[in-house]
Design a protein around this motif. Structure first.
Motif, mmCIF file in Angstrom:
data_model
loop_
_atom_site.group_PDB
_atom_site.id
_atom_site.type_symbol
_atom_site.label_atom_id
_atom_site.label_comp_id
_atom_site.label_asym_id
_atom_site.label_seq_id
_atom_site.Cartn_x
_atom_site.Cartn_y
_atom_site.Cartn_z
ATOM 1 N N TRP A 11 -78.697 46.640 91.342
ATOM 2 C CA TRP A 11 -78.660 45.392 90.037
ATOM 3 C C TRP A 11 -78.896 46.362 88.931
ATOM 4 O O TRP A 11 -79.620 47.194 88.689
ATOM 5 C CB TRP A 11 -80.066 44.670 90.327
ATOM 6 C CG TRP A 11 -80.404 43.715 89.328
ATOM 7 C CD1 TRP A 11 -80.739 43.994 88.180
ATOM 8 C CD2 TRP A 11 -80.199 42.200 89.590
ATOM 9 N NE1 TRP A 11 -80.689 42.732 87.395
ATOM 10 C CE2 TRP A 11 -80.587 41.698 88.166
ATOM 11 C CE3 TRP A 11 -79.866 41.320 90.570
ATOM 12 C CZ2 TRP A 11 -80.704 40.344 88.198
ATOM 13 C CZ3 TRP A 11 -79.826 39.922 90.283
ATOM 14 C CH2 TRP A 11 -80.283 39.424 88.990
ATOM 15 N N VAL A 12 -78.019 45.976 88.061
ATOM 16 C CA VAL A 12 -78.061 46.690 86.700
ATOM 17 C C VAL A 12 -77.797 45.571 85.658
ATOM 18 O O VAL A 12 -77.018 44.573 85.779
ATOM 19 C CB VAL A 12 -76.885 47.767 86.659
ATOM 20 C CG1 VAL A 12 -75.631 47.108 86.856
ATOM 21 C CG2 VAL A 12 -77.066 48.737 85.529
ATOM 22 N N LEU A 18 -73.313 52.668 87.253
ATOM 23 C CA LEU A 18 -73.693 53.076 88.629
ATOM 24 C C LEU A 18 -72.454 53.845 89.093
ATOM 25 O O LEU A 18 -71.582 53.573 88.693
ATOM 26 C CB LEU A 18 -73.630 51.557 89.347
ATOM 27 C CG LEU A 18 -74.756 50.564 89.331
ATOM 28 C CD1 LEU A 18 -74.432 49.306 90.218
ATOM 29 C CD2 LEU A 18 -76.113 51.038 89.806
ATOM 30 N N ARG A 19 -73.158 54.594 90.156
ATOM 31 C CA ARG A 19 -71.916 55.296 90.906
ATOM 32 C C ARG A 19 -72.083 55.040 92.371
ATOM 33 O O ARG A 19 -73.230 55.037 92.766
ATOM 34 C CB ARG A 19 -72.352 57.033 90.707
ATOM 35 C CG ARG A 19 -70.905 57.736 91.217
ATOM 36 C CD ARG A 19 -71.242 59.257 91.137
ATOM 37 N NE ARG A 19 -72.385 59.678 92.111
ATOM 38 C CZ ARG A 19 -72.424 61.098 92.346
ATOM 39 N NH1 ARG A 19 -71.703 62.030 91.850
ATOM 40 N NH2 ARG A 19 -73.331 61.437 93.332
ATOM 41 N N LEU A 20 -70.991 54.495 92.885
ATOM 42 C CA LEU A 20 -71.153 54.256 94.373
ATOM 43 C C LEU A 20 -70.284 55.594 94.971
ATOM 44 O O LEU A 20 -69.534 56.331 94.395
ATOM 45 C CB LEU A 20 -69.888 53.029 94.443
ATOM 46 C CG LEU A 20 -70.112 51.703 93.679
ATOM 47 C CD1 LEU A 20 -69.116 50.696 94.011
ATOM 48 C CD2 LEU A 20 -71.669 51.162 93.894
ATOM 49 N N SER A 21 -70.631 55.364 96.296
ATOM 50 C CA SER A 21 -70.243 56.584 96.994
ATOM 51 C C SER A 21 -69.834 55.839 98.438
ATOM 52 O O SER A 21 -70.212 54.978 98.869
ATOM 53 C CB SER A 21 -71.348 57.489 97.562
ATOM 54 O OG SER A 21 -71.885 58.184 96.421
ATOM 55 N N ILE A 93 -68.851 42.470 95.578
ATOM 56 C CA ILE A 93 -69.104 43.217 96.606
ATOM 57 C C ILE A 93 -67.864 44.351 96.620
ATOM 58 O O ILE A 93 -66.698 43.918 96.308
ATOM 59 C CB ILE A 93 -69.037 42.584 98.180
ATOM 60 C CG1 ILE A 93 -70.163 41.566 98.066
ATOM 61 C CG2 ILE A 93 -69.251 43.709 99.137
ATOM 62 C CD1 ILE A 93 -70.083 40.985 99.602
ATOM 63 N N TYR A 94 -68.244 45.557 96.514
ATOM 64 C CA TYR A 94 -67.418 46.657 96.337
ATOM 65 C C TYR A 94 -67.316 47.254 97.887
ATOM 66 O O TYR A 94 -68.054 47.679 98.509
ATOM 67 C CB TYR A 94 -67.745 47.802 95.418
ATOM 68 C CG TYR A 94 -67.638 47.189 94.004
ATOM 69 C CD1 TYR A 94 -66.516 47.714 93.272
ATOM 70 C CD2 TYR A 94 -68.450 46.230 93.473
ATOM 71 C CE1 TYR A 94 -66.444 47.315 91.950
ATOM 72 C CE2 TYR A 94 -68.298 45.687 92.213
ATOM 73 C CZ TYR A 94 -67.398 46.596 91.371
ATOM 74 O OH TYR A 94 -67.299 45.862 90.052
ATOM 75 N N VAL A 119 -72.562 45.030 94.043
ATOM 76 C CA VAL A 119 -73.137 45.397 92.715
ATOM 77 C C VAL A 119 -73.457 44.187 91.994
ATOM 78 O O VAL A 119 -72.449 43.173 91.766
ATOM 79 C CB VAL A 119 -71.746 46.165 92.052
ATOM 80 C CG1 VAL A 119 -72.073 46.369 90.440
ATOM 81 C CG2 VAL A 119 -71.579 47.463 92.817
ATOM 82 N N THR A 120 -74.324 43.955 91.287
ATOM 83 C CA THR A 120 -74.731 42.792 90.507
ATOM 84 C C THR A 120 -75.083 43.334 89.041
ATOM 85 O O THR A 120 -76.131 44.187 88.734
ATOM 86 C CB THR A 120 -75.842 42.014 90.915
ATOM 87 O OG1 THR A 120 -75.693 41.736 92.279
ATOM 88 C CG2 THR A 120 -76.380 40.847 90.159
ATOM 89 N N VAL A 121 -74.551 42.759 88.064
ATOM 90 C CA VAL A 121 -74.629 42.964 86.755
ATOM 91 C C VAL A 121 -75.142 41.758 86.130
ATOM 92 O O VAL A 121 -74.577 40.710 85.812
ATOM 93 C CB VAL A 121 -73.163 43.397 86.138
ATOM 94 C CG1 VAL A 121 -73.777 43.681 84.566
ATOM 95 C CG2 VAL A 121 -72.649 44.578 86.951
#
Length: 123
Positions: A11-12, A18-21, A93-94, A119-121
């Motif tokens: 949540w941002v 954000l950095r996704l891995s 959803i990523y 990911v929620t903005v």
């Protein structure tokens, strides 16, 4: 044993980062291009970015890089998606994905999918 595992979602607030891995396990993904898609409720799945096996070729929607940057650490079997200046419309959803050929992956034809990370903005 062949798995794609995403992490880094959360949540941002609008404007945050954000950095996704995505880590690939097993030898299945050797020489595979890897990338990211996203899907929000009620919307079609959307291509985000892809990268070739050694990172020499990058693929972005319409050939244009925006606020997101994809990168790869071959030694760690991991790709990343650095997302800056996030907006509410980025909420989705990523999913991590893989395909032997980068252009086919970019066209939405992966051979493998991860389970996704949310990911929620917020506005």
């Amino acid at each position: 044993q062949a798995q794609l595992v995403e992490s880094g979602g959360g949540w941002v607030q609008t404007g945050g980062s954000l950095r996704l891995s995505c880590s690939a396990s097993g030898d299945t993904f050797n020489n595979y291009a890897m990338g990211w898609f996203r899907q929000a409720p009620g919307k079609e799945r959307e291509f985000v970015a892809a990268i070739s096996w050694r990172g020499g070729n990058l693929y972005y929607p319409n050939g244009k890089k925006g606020r997101f940057t994809i990168s790869r650490d071959v030694a760690k079997n991991t790709i990343y998606l650095q997302m800056n200046n996030l907006k509410p419309e980025d909420t989705a959803i990523y999913y991590c994905a893989a395909h032997p050929w980068g252009p086919e992956l970019a066209r939405g034809e992966p051979d493998y999918w991860g389970q996704g990370t949310q990911v929620t903005v917020s506005s």
